[in-house]
Design a protein around this motif. Structure first.
Motif, short mmCIF file in Angstrom:
data_model
loop_
_atom_site.label_atom_id
_atom_site.label_comp_id
_atom_site.label_asym_id
_atom_site.label_seq_id
_atom_site.Cartn_x
_atom_site.Cartn_y
_atom_site.Cartn_z
N GLN A 378 62.90 4.18 69.63
CA GLN A 378 62.73 5.50 69.04
C GLN A 378 63.91 5.90 68.16
O GLN A 378 65.07 5.56 68.44
N LEU A 379 63.60 6.64 67.11
CA LEU A 379 64.59 7.35 66.29
C LEU A 379 64.09 8.77 66.12
O LEU A 379 62.89 9.01 66.03
N THR A 380 65.00 9.73 66.07
CA THR A 380 64.62 11.10 65.76
C THR A 380 64.99 11.38 64.31
O THR A 380 66.12 11.10 63.87
N LEU A 415 60.33 9.15 65.57
CA LEU A 415 59.70 7.93 65.08
C LEU A 415 59.65 6.95 66.23
O LEU A 415 60.68 6.51 66.74
N ASP A 416 58.42 6.60 66.67
CA ASP A 416 58.24 5.73 67.83
C ASP A 416 57.77 4.35 67.38
O ASP A 416 57.56 4.11 66.19
N ASP A 417 57.59 3.45 68.34
CA ASP A 417 57.17 2.09 68.03
C ASP A 417 55.83 1.74 68.66
O ASP A 417 55.49 0.56 68.76
N ALA A 418 55.06 2.74 69.08
CA ALA A 418 53.72 2.53 69.65
C ALA A 418 53.76 1.61 70.86
O ALA A 418 52.84 0.82 71.09
N SER A 419 54.81 1.72 71.66
CA SER A 419 54.92 0.87 72.85
C SER A 419 55.74 1.58 73.91
O SER A 419 56.69 2.30 73.59
N SER A 420 55.38 1.36 75.16
CA SER A 420 56.17 1.87 76.28
C SER A 420 57.07 0.81 76.86
O SER A 420 57.70 1.02 77.90
N VAL A 421 57.17 -0.34 76.20
CA VAL A 421 58.01 -1.44 76.67
C VAL A 421 59.48 -1.08 76.49
O VAL A 421 59.89 -0.58 75.44
N GLN A 422 60.28 -1.31 77.52
CA GLN A 422 61.71 -1.09 77.42
C GLN A 422 62.38 -2.25 76.71
O GLN A 422 61.95 -3.40 76.82
N ASN A 423 63.45 -1.97 75.99
CA ASN A 423 64.26 -3.00 75.33
C ASN A 423 63.39 -3.94 74.50
O ASN A 423 63.41 -5.15 74.69
N PRO A 424 62.60 -3.39 73.58
CA PRO A 424 61.64 -4.22 72.85
C PRO A 424 62.32 -5.31 72.02
O PRO A 424 63.43 -5.14 71.52
N ASP A 425 61.62 -6.43 71.92
CA ASP A 425 62.09 -7.56 71.13
C ASP A 425 61.00 -7.91 70.13
O ASP A 425 59.89 -8.26 70.51
N PRO A 426 61.28 -7.81 68.82
CA PRO A 426 62.57 -7.44 68.22
C PRO A 426 62.81 -5.94 68.27
O PRO A 426 61.87 -5.17 68.48
N THR A 427 64.06 -5.56 68.07
CA THR A 427 64.40 -4.14 67.99
C THR A 427 63.73 -3.55 66.75
O THR A 427 63.93 -4.06 65.64
N PRO A 428 62.92 -2.50 66.91
CA PRO A 428 62.19 -1.97 65.75
C PRO A 428 63.06 -1.10 64.84
O PRO A 428 64.16 -0.68 65.23
N HIS A 429 62.55 -0.87 63.65
CA HIS A 429 63.08 0.13 62.70
C HIS A 429 64.46 -0.20 62.13
O HIS A 429 65.08 0.68 61.51
N LEU A 466 55.75 10.13 65.86
CA LEU A 466 54.89 9.45 64.92
C LEU A 466 54.96 7.95 65.16
O LEU A 466 56.05 7.37 65.22
N HIS A 467 53.79 7.31 65.27
CA HIS A 467 53.70 5.85 65.36
C HIS A 467 53.32 5.35 63.96
O HIS A 467 52.19 5.54 63.51
N PRO A 468 54.25 4.73 63.25
CA PRO A 468 54.00 4.37 61.85
C PRO A 468 52.98 3.25 61.71
O PRO A 468 52.84 2.39 62.59
#
Length: 828
Positions: A378-380, A415-429, A466-468
Motif C-alpha cells: 500500500q501507498l497513501t 493505493l492498494d495492490d488487490a491482495s491481502s498477502v503480506q510481504n508480496p513478491d514482487p514489491t508492488p508500485h 484504489l486497486h489500479p
C-alpha cells in the motif's frame, strides 16, 4: 522519536496484521469452534508472552464447556496434550481465551483468560482439537474420532479438516484466524483460516453476531436466490437493503484479488446515488478473468474490514457477496467506463456511491505515506501535494490547524495492490531506483474503489482505497540527493537520530562476540531492552548506512540521538567506523559528563573534529528528574577564538500514552489537538532546558545552539515555549514547511536547531537532508520478512547507501565567524 520499547518490536507487532476479507458461512452444529491459534508467544519479536487458543460460540444458545478440553499434537505427532476447560459456559457470540505456555520474551501478557494451561504450541505447524471429553486423543489425524467438536491442522500438519491444512504462520507475530471473527466453518481448514497478527479475545469482548442465524444453519449457498441488478443490491444508503438475502446478479469482472473479484454492471441503472460495483468474496483465488461477463449467486453481507472493536471500520462496512454457490461465465463484454472523481470531496459528499466501481482519480496524486509499501503493498496518495502535520504549520487547536486536518482527510486515497498477502513478491508500485519516495507523483489513476484498512492493524485506521488496473508510472520532481544541502559557513554543525545504534543485539549477542547479553533500562538489564539490530549481520548493515550518512554530512560537530547507553562502547564503535573512512582521528567522542547519561536504554551523544574545534572544559548535563534522557552540553572554541556551546536533546516521545488520572491531570493524555501524548511533560522539559541553559550555559557564552529530536512539531507547545522567549528556529525561519519525519501519512519536523540571537546572526544556512523520512522502511537494515530470510517474501531492497539510514532526516547548520554577523532574519 523514541518509545518505551523497541521501535523494531513495535513495527513487527503492528505490521503483522493483515486485511481480513473472507466469506461467511455457518459454524459447527454445536456452535463452538476454534477461532484463533497462536504459537509464537514468548519468542523473539513476539508482542505477547504466551501462546493461546481462542474459542468462539457462533451458535444461538449458551454452551457449557464443562468436561471439554483443548488438545494439541505436533505436526506429525500421535500423542496429544490435554488442557481441561473447567466449568466454563460460553454465551452465544462470545469468546473464551485459553492461555497456554509462556516464554521469556514478548512485551505484554494476553488479556485475562478463561482457562490457563501449560501446553506449548509450535508456531509454524501443529494440530489443535476441541474435544467434548478430557480423554486424550490418539493417532496422527483423529478428525473423526468420537467427541471431536472441531479440529485444525496448520502448516505441514498430517491431520486437518477438509481439503488441506491451514497456512503456516511462519513467524512469531502471526496467528491463525477463523474468518469473519469465527463465523466461518466450511469444514475445510485451508479455506476457513487466514493469517493475521494475534488478537487474543476473552469473554469481556462484546458479542459478535454471525451473518447466518443459528448454529445449525445450512452452508448450502444461495438457494432460492432473487435476481437483482448490482445497483439494487448496493442501494442508495450506507448499507445494502438486502443484507442477509440470497441473490443472483450479473456483471463484468474488473479486478481480481487473491480471494475474490470485483464485478460491475456496465449498463447501470442511471442513478448516480447507487454503486454499480460489487465485491464477490470467494475465500480463494478466482478462476474468472477481467473482461468476462459472469453470473453469480450468493448471500449479501456488510463486511467490517477491521476488528469488531474498530469503530471506524464498523461505521463504514463494505457490501459483499459471500457464500457464493455459483459463478457462471456468460461470455465477454465491453469494459465499464471509469467514472471521473475529483478529490478533495466536498464535506457533505462521500465515496460510498462509487464503492466497487471503476473510477479515474484526477491528479496530480502525490505519495504521502509509504510505510506499508513492502508489508501490505500500500501507498497513501494525496491530491496536489504531500500532506503535513497541521501543528507543524499552525498552532494547535487553531481554526487553521483544524481546517487543514479536515481538508487533508478529504484529499487522500490508499493505493492498494488487490491482495491481502503480506510481504508480496514482487514489491508492488516501485518507481525509479527501486523505491517510492514521499513526494513522488502520478498524473492520474484508474482502478476499482474499495474501502479497507490503511496499514496492517485491524484496530488501525481505514480509508478508501484504489486497486489500479495497470502499473502506476511515477515521476520524481525532487530527485534523491546523495550529498547534503549546501549551508555555507566556516563551521558546520549537524544532528542525527541514529535509529537505536545498539552494539548489544536482540539475540543476546554483542559486537565483542559475547552471548547471553542484555541492555540496561533503569534498574533492569535484559535482552528485551535491546532496541536496535537483531544480530551482528543486521548491525553491519545498519552501521554501514549510518557511517555513510555521517561521512557525507562532514560536520565539525554532530549531536546524536538514540545511541545505546552502554558507556563508551557504542559511541567508540561508531567513531572508529567513521574514522576508518574519514581518516584516522578525524572524529572524537565528547565524553559523557561526570553526572552521567541517565538511566534510559538510549542516550544522547556528541562527536566532533579535534582538528577543527577545541573542547573548552568538560561536558555538562542537567540531571533534573524531568528529563527522560538528560541533555548534553559541550563548549567549543573555533579557529577564530569564538566560543560555541552545543546542547543535544531528546525529549519524551508521543507514544505509549499514559492511563492514570495523575498523568491526565498533568497534561500528558492525548488532548486531541494534534500534539499527541506526553505534551505536558515535553513542555516541562522545554521549560527546564531553558532555565538550565539561561542560568548555566549562556553566562559562559551567548552563542548557544540547541539541537536534537524534541518529539514536538514546529508550532507545538514545547517549541513555542522556547521560540516565544527569544530562541530562533533557524531551520523554520528559512523554510516554514521544512520537515524531518513522517508518520501515518503526515510529514513534520521533530528535529530542530534553536539558536540564541547572538548565534543566529552567524547562521549562513540551515536545512534537513532528506535521505530518510521520504524513503520507505523497506530500504532499511532489517532482514526479517525479506528474501532470503523469508523465501515467500518480497526482495531485499537494502543498499549500502545513505538512504533510509534512519527514520529521521539529519539537520545541518552552517556558521560563519570569518565575517561580521549578519543582521537578524525575520521569521516568515
Amino acid at each position: 522519536m523514541n518509545t518505551s520499547f523497541s521501535r523494531k518490536a513495535w513495527r513487527r507487532a503492528a505490521s503483522a496484521w493483515v486485511m481480513l476479507a473472507g466469506l461467511s458461512t455457518s459454524a459447527t452444529a454445536a456452535g463452538v469452534v476454534i477461532s484463533q491459534i497462536y504459537g509464537g508467544g514468548g519468542n523473539a519479536g513476539a508482542l505477547y508472552r504466551q501462546d493461546f487458543v481462542e474459542l468462539f460460540n457462533a451458535g444461538s444458545a449458551p454452551v457449557s464447556l464443562k468436561g471439554w478440553s483443548v488438545q494439541y499434537a505436533s505436526a506429525n505427532g500421535q500423542s496429544w496434550d490435554v488442557v481441561p476447560l473447567g466449568n466454563v459456559t460460553l454465551p452465544p457470540g462470545r469468546y473464551a481465551l485459553v492461555q497456554l505456555e509462556a516464554g521469556a520474551k514478548g512485551s505484554q501478557d494476553v488479556p485475562q483468560p478463561e482457562v490457563v494451561g501449560t501446553v506449548g504450541l509450535a508456531g509454524a505447524s501443529g494440530k489443535v482439537a476441541l474435544v467434548r471429553t478430557t480423554q486424550a486423543l490418539s493417532g496422527a489425524s483423529p478428525v473423526g474420532q468420537s467427541g471431536v467438536m472441531d479440529f485444525v491442522g496448520y502448516g505441514s500438519a498430517s491431520g486437518y479438516k477438509g481439503r488441506g491444512a491451514a497456512a503456516s504462520p511462519g513467524n512469531n507475530i502471526t496467528a491463525l484466524h477463523r474468518r469473519e471473527g469465527g463465523c466461518v466453518d466450511t469444514a475445510n481448514n485451508q479455506a476457513d483460516f487466514e493469517l493475521a497478527g494475534p488478537i487474543p479475545r476473552n469473554g469481556r469482548v462484546p458479542a459478535v453476531t454471525c451473518p447466518t442465524s443459528g448454529a445449525a444453519a445450512s452452508s448450502g449457498g444461495a438457494a432460492g436466490a432473487k435476481a437483482l441488478k448490482i445497483a439494487q443490491i448496493q442501494g442508495t444508503g450506507a448499507t445494502s437493503p438486502v443484507v442477509g438475502q440470497a441473490v443472483q446478479t450479473q456483471g463484468v469482472v474488473t479486478v481480481l484479488t487473491n480471494t475474490g473479484f470485483f464485478l460491475q454492471d456496465p449498463a447501470g441503472d442511471g442513478d448516480a446515488a447507487t454503486s454499480e460495483g460489487l465485491y464477490v468474496a470467494l475465500g480463494q483465488a478466482p478462476t474468472v478473468k477481467p473482461g468476462q461477463r459472469v453470473q453469480v449467486e450468493g448471500t449479501v453481507v456488510e463486511h467490517n474490514v477491521g476488528a469488531p472493536s474498530n469503530a471506524r471500520s464498523a461505521a463504514q462496512t463494505v457490501t459483499q457477496l459471500t457464500q457464493v454457490s455459483g459463478v457462471s461465465v456468460l461470455g465477454s463484454d465491453r469494459a465499464p467506463v471509469a467514472v471521473p472523481v475529483q478529490l478533495p470531496l466536498a464535506p457533505e459528499a462521500g465515496l460510498e456511491r462509487y464503492e466497487g466501481m471503476l473510477v479515474t482519480l484526477a491528479g496530480p496524486l502525490v505519495v504521502t505515506d509509504n510505510h506499508y509499501l513492502a508489508r501490505t503493498g500500500q501507498l497513501t496518495l494525496a491530491v496536489g501535494e504531500r500532506q503535513f502535520v497541521p501543528t507543524n504549520l499552525h498552532r494547535p487547536g487553531t481554526p487553521q490547524a483544524q481546517a487543514l486536518a479536515q481538508q487533508q482527510a478529504r484529499s487522500r486515497i490508499v493505493l492498494d495492490d488487490a491482495s491481502s498477502v503480506q510481504n508480496p513478491d514482487p514489491t508492488p508500485h516501485l518507481g525509479p531506483e527501486r523505491t517510492v519516495r514521499l513526494g513522488d507523483r502520478t498524473a492520474s489513476l484508474t482502478g476499482v474503489l474499495d474501502y479497507g484498512l490503511s496499514g496492517a492493524h485491524p484496530n488501525g485506521p481505514s480509508e478508501w482505497r484504489l486497486h489500479p488496473t495497470q502499473a502506476v508510472q511515477w515521476t520524481r520532481p525532487v530527485p534523491r540527493s546523495a550529498t547534503p544541502p549546501a549551508v555555507g559557513g566556516s563551521v558546520r554543525v549537524a544532528s542525527m537520530n541514529v535509529l537505536n545504534y545498539f552494539t548489544t543485539f536482540a539475540d543476546g549477542s554483542s559486537i565483542s562476540g559475547s552471548k547471553g547479553q542484555g541492555c540496561r533500562q533503569g534498574a533492569s538489564t535484559s535482552v528485551e531492552n535491546c532496541r536496535g539490530a537483531d544480530s551482528t549481520a543486521e548491525f553491519s548493515r545498519q552501521r554501514t548506512k549510518i557511517i555513510a550518512a555521517l561521512r557525507a554530512l562532514d560536520a565539525d560537530v554532530v549531536g546524536l540521538m538514540e545511541m545505546q547507553n552502554n558507556g563508551t562502547t557504542a559511541i567508540t564503535d561508531l567513531v572508529n567506523g567513521l574514522n576508518a573512512v574519514a581518516g584516522a582521528s578525524t572524529y572524537a567522542a565528547v565524553p559523557d559528563p561526570a553526572s552521567g547519561a541517565g538511566s534510559d536504554a538510549v542516550k544522547v551523544a556528541m562527536i566532533y573534529k579535534p582538528a577543527r574545534l577545541r573542547r573548552v572544559g568538560e561536558a555538562l548535563s542537567d540531571v533534573d528528574g524531568i528529563h527522560n534522557r538528560p541533555p548534553l552540553a559541550q563548549m567549543f572554541q573555533t579557529a577564530q577564538g569564538e566560543r560555541l556551546m552545543v546542547v543535544v536533546n531528546h525529549f519524551k516521545s508521543k507514544g505509549s500514552c499514559p492511563s492514570t488520572d495523575r498523568a491526565r491531570a498533568e497534561g500528558n493524555a492525548d488532548a486531541g489537538d494534534g500534539q499527541g501524548c506526553w505534551n505536558g511533560q515535553r513542555v516541562r522539559q522545554a521549560k527546564r532546558l531553558r532555565q538550565w541553559v539561561d542560568g548555566t550555559l549562556v553566562p559562559q557564552t551567548p552563542q548557544v545552539l540547541l539541537l536534537g529530536d524534541f518529539n514536538a512539531h514546529a508550532q507545538e507547545d514545547p517549541i513555542h515555549e522556547l521560540t516565544s522567549r527569544g530562541w530562533v528556529d533557524v531551520v523554520g525561519q528559512r523554510d516554514p514547511r521544512a520537515y524531518s519525519y513522517a508518520f501515518e501519512g503526515l510529514t513534520g519536523r521533530l528535529d530542530h536547531a534553536l539558536a540564541t540571537p547572538a548565534l543566529a546572526a552567524r547562521v549562513t544556512g540551515a536545512a534537513e537532508w532528506h535521505i530518510n523520512a521520504d524513503e520507505p522502511p523497506a530500504l532499511d537494515y532489517n532482514q526479517e520478512y525479506r528474501q532470503p530470510a523469508c523465501a515467500r517474501c518480497g526482495p531485499d531492497l537494502y543498499t549500502p547507501s545513505v538512504f533510509r539510514a534512519s527514520d529521521h532526516d539529519p539537520v545541518l547548520i552552517g556558521l560563519d565567524w570569518a565575517s561580521p554577523p549578519a543582521p537578524a532574519r525575520a521569521a516568515r
